[in-house]
Structure formats: C-alpha cells, structure tokens
Design a protein around this motif. Sequence first.
Motif, short mmCIF file in Angstrom:
data_model
loop_
_atom_site.label_atom_id
_atom_site.label_comp_id
_atom_site.label_asym_id
_atom_site.label_seq_id
_atom_site.Cartn_x
_atom_site.Cartn_y
_atom_site.Cartn_z
N ARG A 85 0.84 -1.22 0.00
CA ARG A 85 0.00 0.00 0.00
C ARG A 85 0.87 1.26 0.00
NH1 ARG A 85 -3.48 -3.39 3.13
NH2 ARG A 85 -2.37 -2.90 5.06
N GLN A 86 2.03 1.21 0.64
CA GLN A 86 2.92 2.37 0.68
C GLN A 86 3.50 2.70 -0.69
OE1 GLN A 86 5.91 1.76 3.69
NE2 GLN A 86 4.41 1.28 5.27
N ILE A 87 3.88 1.67 -1.44
CA ILE A 87 4.54 1.94 -2.72
C ILE A 87 3.57 2.08 -3.88
CG2 ILE A 87 6.61 0.71 -1.96
CD1 ILE A 87 5.82 -1.58 -3.86
N ALA A 88 2.34 1.60 -3.74
CA ALA A 88 1.39 1.57 -4.85
C ALA A 88 1.21 2.93 -5.55
CB ALA A 88 0.05 1.04 -4.39
N PRO A 89 1.07 4.04 -4.81
CA PRO A 89 0.85 5.33 -5.49
C PRO A 89 2.05 5.79 -6.32
CG PRO A 89 0.26 5.47 -3.16
CD PRO A 89 1.02 4.20 -3.34
N HIS A 90 3.22 5.22 -6.10
CA HIS A 90 4.45 5.70 -6.75
C HIS A 90 4.92 4.80 -7.89
CE1 HIS A 90 4.61 8.31 -3.26
NE2 HIS A 90 4.63 7.26 -2.46
N LEU A 91 4.23 3.70 -8.13
CA LEU A 91 4.65 2.75 -9.15
C LEU A 91 4.21 3.19 -10.55
CD1 LEU A 91 3.72 -0.59 -7.36
CD2 LEU A 91 6.03 0.29 -7.75
N ARG A 92 5.09 3.00 -11.52
CA ARG A 92 4.71 3.22 -12.91
C ARG A 92 3.63 2.22 -13.31
NH1 ARG A 92 10.03 3.52 -16.65
NH2 ARG A 92 8.50 2.52 -18.00
N PRO A 93 2.72 2.62 -14.22
CA PRO A 93 1.68 1.67 -14.66
C PRO A 93 2.25 0.41 -15.30
CG PRO A 93 1.14 3.91 -15.31
CD PRO A 93 2.54 3.95 -14.80
N ASP A 94 3.40 0.53 -15.97
CA ASP A 94 3.97 -0.61 -16.69
C ASP A 94 5.11 -1.28 -15.93
OD1 ASP A 94 5.71 1.52 -16.88
OD2 ASP A 94 6.23 1.17 -18.99
N VAL A 95 5.21 -1.04 -14.62
CA VAL A 95 6.28 -1.62 -13.83
C VAL A 95 6.10 -3.14 -13.72
CG1 VAL A 95 5.11 -1.43 -11.59
CG2 VAL A 95 7.62 -1.32 -11.70
N THR A 96 7.21 -3.84 -13.57
CA THR A 96 7.19 -5.26 -13.25
C THR A 96 7.75 -5.44 -11.85
OG1 THR A 96 7.47 -5.93 -15.56
CG2 THR A 96 8.00 -7.56 -13.88
N VAL A 97 6.94 -5.98 -10.96
CA VAL A 97 7.36 -6.22 -9.59
C VAL A 97 7.76 -7.69 -9.46
CG1 VAL A 97 6.71 -6.16 -7.15
CG2 VAL A 97 5.78 -4.45 -8.73
N LEU A 98 9.03 -7.92 -9.15
CA LEU A 98 9.53 -9.28 -8.92
C LEU A 98 9.45 -9.58 -7.43
CD1 LEU A 98 12.69 -9.45 -11.23
CD2 LEU A 98 10.34 -10.16 -11.73
N ASN A 99 8.65 -10.58 -7.07
CA ASN A 99 8.42 -10.89 -5.67
C ASN A 99 9.48 -11.87 -5.16
OD1 ASN A 99 6.94 -12.63 -3.43
ND2 ASN A 99 6.00 -10.62 -3.49
N LEU A 100 10.44 -11.36 -4.39
CA LEU A 100 11.59 -12.14 -3.93
C LEU A 100 11.43 -12.55 -2.47
CD1 LEU A 100 12.76 -10.94 -6.57
CD2 LEU A 100 14.92 -10.63 -5.37
N GLN A 101 10.22 -12.87 -2.05
CA GLN A 101 9.97 -13.17 -0.65
C GLN A 101 9.92 -14.67 -0.38
OE1 GLN A 101 6.40 -10.42 -0.95
NE2 GLN A 101 6.93 -10.12 1.20
N ASN A 102 10.11 -15.03 0.90
CA ASN A 102 9.89 -16.40 1.32
C ASN A 102 8.40 -16.72 1.30
OD1 ASN A 102 12.50 -17.41 1.83
ND2 ASN A 102 12.58 -16.38 3.82
N GLY A 103 8.09 -18.00 1.17
CA GLY A 103 6.68 -18.41 1.16
C GLY A 103 6.17 -18.60 -0.25
N VAL A 104 4.90 -18.99 -0.36
CA VAL A 104 4.35 -19.33 -1.68
C VAL A 104 3.18 -18.44 -2.10
CG1 VAL A 104 5.06 -21.74 -1.51
CG2 VAL A 104 2.79 -21.08 -0.70
N ASP A 105 2.67 -17.59 -1.22
CA ASP A 105 1.45 -16.85 -1.54
C ASP A 105 1.63 -15.34 -1.58
OD1 ASP A 105 1.82 -16.44 1.17
OD2 ASP A 105 -0.26 -16.87 1.73
#
Length: 296
Positions: A85-105
């Motif tokens: 929610r913090q970063i959502a307003p600042h993201l480009r519409p065509d950005v690709t977010v790579l999710n590098l977190q632990n877990g599966v969901d």
Amino acid sequence: MKVAVMGAGAVGCYYGGMLARAGVPVTLIGRAQHVDAVCARGLLLEIGADRFTVPMDATTEADGVAGADIVLFSVKSGDTEAVGRQIAPHLRPDVTVLNLQNGVDNADRLRPVVNRTVVPVAVYVATAMVGPGHVVHHGRGELVIGPCEAGERIVAQFGAAGIPTRVSETPLDALWGKLIVNCAYNALSALTQLPYGRLLPMQGVREVMADVVAECVAVAKASGVNVAPDVLAQVLGLAKTMPGQRSSTAQDLAAGKPTEIDHLNGLVIRRGAALGIPTPANRVLHTMVKVAEATR
C-alpha cells in the motif's frame, strides 16, 4: 533498465548490489541504518574472498520506487500488504514487480494491493547482513521467475550482472520446492543458532527433517503442486552447498525481530488443516519458534 529494491535486507542488497555493480541504476529502499551507510560510502558487498564497494542511491521513503522499470520486492512476508500500500501510489503503470519473498502466496497477496504486474520468484541464495550497508554472500544466487512480458529482458540483464535467471511456466512448483527446504532448515537453524553444515550431522536432525519434508510433500501434492521425487535428497544435500549459512529465521530471532515462521511451517500447518492432512512435525517447530520469539 532502472531498478528499485523495496526492502534492503540481505537478499535485496545482494541482488541490488550485483545489478548496480554491472552498471544498472539501482535505488535501495530500507531502514535508516543501511540507507545512511550506503549513502555515505556505497554498499559493501562480500563474495568469497572479494570485497566490493558499490555506489548506488538509497532512501528510507517508499517513493524511491518512482520511475523504476523493475521493483525487487523483498520485505518480510508479514509486511507484504502494508508495504504494498505504501509503494502503490508511486509505481509506474507498466512496472514489473519481482516478488523475492519467502513463502508461496506473497505474489497473490501483493498483486491486488498494488494493481500492477507482480511476478512470483523462487530465490536460491545464501546471504547475511553483517553490518549497516554490508552484505555477505555465502552461496548460490540463481532466480526462477514466473512468465511475464519483460521476462526475456530480465533474464538477459540479470544474467549479464552475474545473476543466473530463468523463466518457468510453473513458478508455484519452484516456490513450493523452496518452501519445503525452508521448513526443514529454518526453524532448526533458528532454535539452535547453528549454520547448516554444523546442524545436519547432529543426532536426530536428519530424521526430523525427513518427517517435516514428508508432511510438506503431502500438503503440496494435495494442493496440486508437482514435487520432485528426490526432494528429500535435495534438502539434505543443501548443507554441503551452504555449510556456513544460518537461516533467515535464525538471523531474525538472534536480532530480536519477528520471524517469517507463520509463512513457512505455519503455512503448511494451515493448508494441511484445510486439507485434512496432519502436520505434527511442522507444528512442533512452528510452536517452538513462536515461543522463542515471545521469550526474546
């Protein structure tokens, strides 16, 4: 390709540092102690006997993601929605977010929050933060990413930076494979504060890991996930490739930070309960880590 790293911990700093060292514009977003150190003298990156100082931008503010083509999202799993929610307003519409977190969901949890392309990524690396803005690499470093429009470009750019990367049509299988490894090692490493190479030879550890893996495999298969038939051998073999590594759960527990155990063994427990599959070995490890968190 401009990259922002949301969550400048050990994983985020390693991959951000590798990309910046190869000339990619990178902005780290993290805690003040790391940001101040990076701004003052660059990121300290240790790989084997080599030590590099890597200049790059760093900030504590969420708007550091503004203008980035790629965002490496590597915050703790418990913070996924809040940071999203913090970063959502600042993201480009065509950005690709790579999710590098632990877990599966995490990718599924993040996607509706940011309303952007979020790609699940299985991360195979051993790293640790040993001081402000100072990351040490202990082994491996490859990424397996889900399919996305920018996939070929990411593979090429990351490969040129020394980060082996491939696209998989079945990223959930890879994520579950990583989860099974984490469920076997993370809690035991945390409770003993031992690195993998010293942990595995101890009496009873292999047998406990075998029980944990069997439960995880049963839950994964019931969830429609393909699991490698030699997964237990892969789990037990990890200690040879990362003998000096302590789990991220061990590092968090030692630092008095909340762990991600609810998204590792805890997730297997919840999925197992929903599917009617007993998970007593995972439950014991999860409970012991939660008790250790509370008492520290």
